[in-house]
Scaffold this active site. Structure first.
Site, PDB file in Angstrom:
ATOM      1  N   ARG A  50      -6.448  -3.144  -4.947  1.00  0.00           N
ATOM      2  CA  ARG A  50      -5.436  -2.066  -5.450  1.00  0.00           C
ATOM      3  C   ARG A  50      -4.097  -2.128  -4.633  1.00  0.00           C
ATOM      4  NH1 ARG A  50      -9.786   3.108  -4.897  1.00  0.00           N
ATOM      5  NH2 ARG A  50     -11.232   2.273  -6.170  1.00  0.00           N
ATOM      6  N   ASP A  52       0.044  -1.171  -4.145  1.00  0.00           N
ATOM      7  CA  ASP A  52       0.606  -0.091  -3.959  1.00  0.00           C
ATOM      8  C   ASP A  52       1.815  -0.270  -5.033  1.00  0.00           C
ATOM      9  OD1 ASP A  52      -0.858   1.390  -2.241  1.00  0.00           O
ATOM     10  OD2 ASP A  52       0.458   0.529  -0.511  1.00  0.00           O
ATOM     11  N   ARG A 198       1.319  -4.229   5.336  1.00  0.00           N
ATOM     12  CA  ARG A 198       2.686  -3.633   5.620  1.00  0.00           C
ATOM     13  C   ARG A 198       2.880  -2.923   7.215  1.00  0.00           C
ATOM     14  NH1 ARG A 198       3.514   0.328   0.628  1.00  0.00           N
ATOM     15  NH2 ARG A 198       5.601   0.765   1.882  1.00  0.00           N
TER      16      ARG A 198
END
Length: 255
Positions: A50, A52, A198
């Site tokens: 999934r 972002d 990230r």
């Protein structure tokens, strides 16, 4: 019912993420609507990960189940034609067994994060990389990164919105290298926490800038405290590169 495995490439910039969202377009919606127009059937696309909003993919794996008899190549060509001009493409399409699952059968996921380390603004890579004007020491970043490899509690590098049951993950690889003005961070694991990549990249950048000592990254990990996170890198430079599978039944559990 035929299960088709898809390999997807997409530019994440215009999407709210891969998964369907009520407040904007998604990769999942784009693919599902194209498949429906081809087959006349409502389908649900399941993907290996999934991503972002703003995150890209060059080798995302997914699958859809279709009743209509159609050859994989024809399905791929038709779906690609109907998705235009959205920046999503099916690179490959194949029939797989009905118990193969793009998410649950996945035993490894790999990402690459791209930093362009220069003062001049981005042109060709705008939206595809993080521009960092301060000089970065890629060797120091790589050395510091090795403290994160292995099985750890990654609470510090986990989004407050993460839905994973446990913050404990096993990071198989985290490597940093320089190619000219580009600093590339490559990482792989069975699965990742929300924002984990990230968050790790943002802290590595602080090491590269000299704002963090190398040992501080390990200390942040040990703290298991989101407040110890130094920086969350923007989504622009992150790309889902590949998903790894094994046909053995022992590899079909939830990732």
């Amino acid at each position: 019912m035929t299960r088709f495995a898809l390999t997807l490439e997409f530019d994440g910039a215009p999407f709210m993420g891969l998964q369907r969202q009520a407040h904007g377009p998604s990769v999942q919606q784009t693919v599902e609507e194209a498949v429906q127009r081809v087959t006349g059937e409502r389908v649900v696309m399941h993907a290996a990960g999934r991503t972002d909003a703003g995150v890209h993919a060059t080798g995302m794996r997914a699958h859809v189940d279709v009743d209509k008899e159609i050859a994989p190549f024809r399905l791929m060509e038709a779906v690609n034609a109907l998705m235009r001009p959205a920046p999503v493409a099916v690179l490959a399409c194949e029939v797989v067994p009905g118990d193969w699952h793009a998410r649950f059968s996945c035993i490894g996921r790999a990402y690459e994060y791209r930093i362009v380390n220069r003062r001049a603004p981005l042109t060709l890579e705008r939206g595809k990389a993080w521009l960092v004007p301060q000089p970065l020491d890629a060797e120091a970043m790589h050395r510091a990164a090795q403290a994160l490899v292995g099985c750890h509690d990654f609470t510090t590098f986990r989004s407050v919105h993460c839905q994973a049951r446990s913050p404990v993950k096993t990071l198989d690889r985290l490597a940093v290298r320089r190619e000219g003005e580009r600093v590339l961070i490559e990482t792989s694991a069975r699965s990742f926490l929300h924002h984990q990549v990230r968050s790790m990249v943002g802290c590595l950048a602080l090491v590269g800038m000299g704002r963090w000592e190398e040992a501080r990254l390990a200390a942040a990990l040990t703290a298991r405290d989101r407040n110890q996170l130094g920086l969350n890198a923007p989504p622009d430079g992150l790309t889902f590169v590949s998903a790894t599978y094994s046909s053995g039944p022992e590899h079909t559990e939830l990732a």
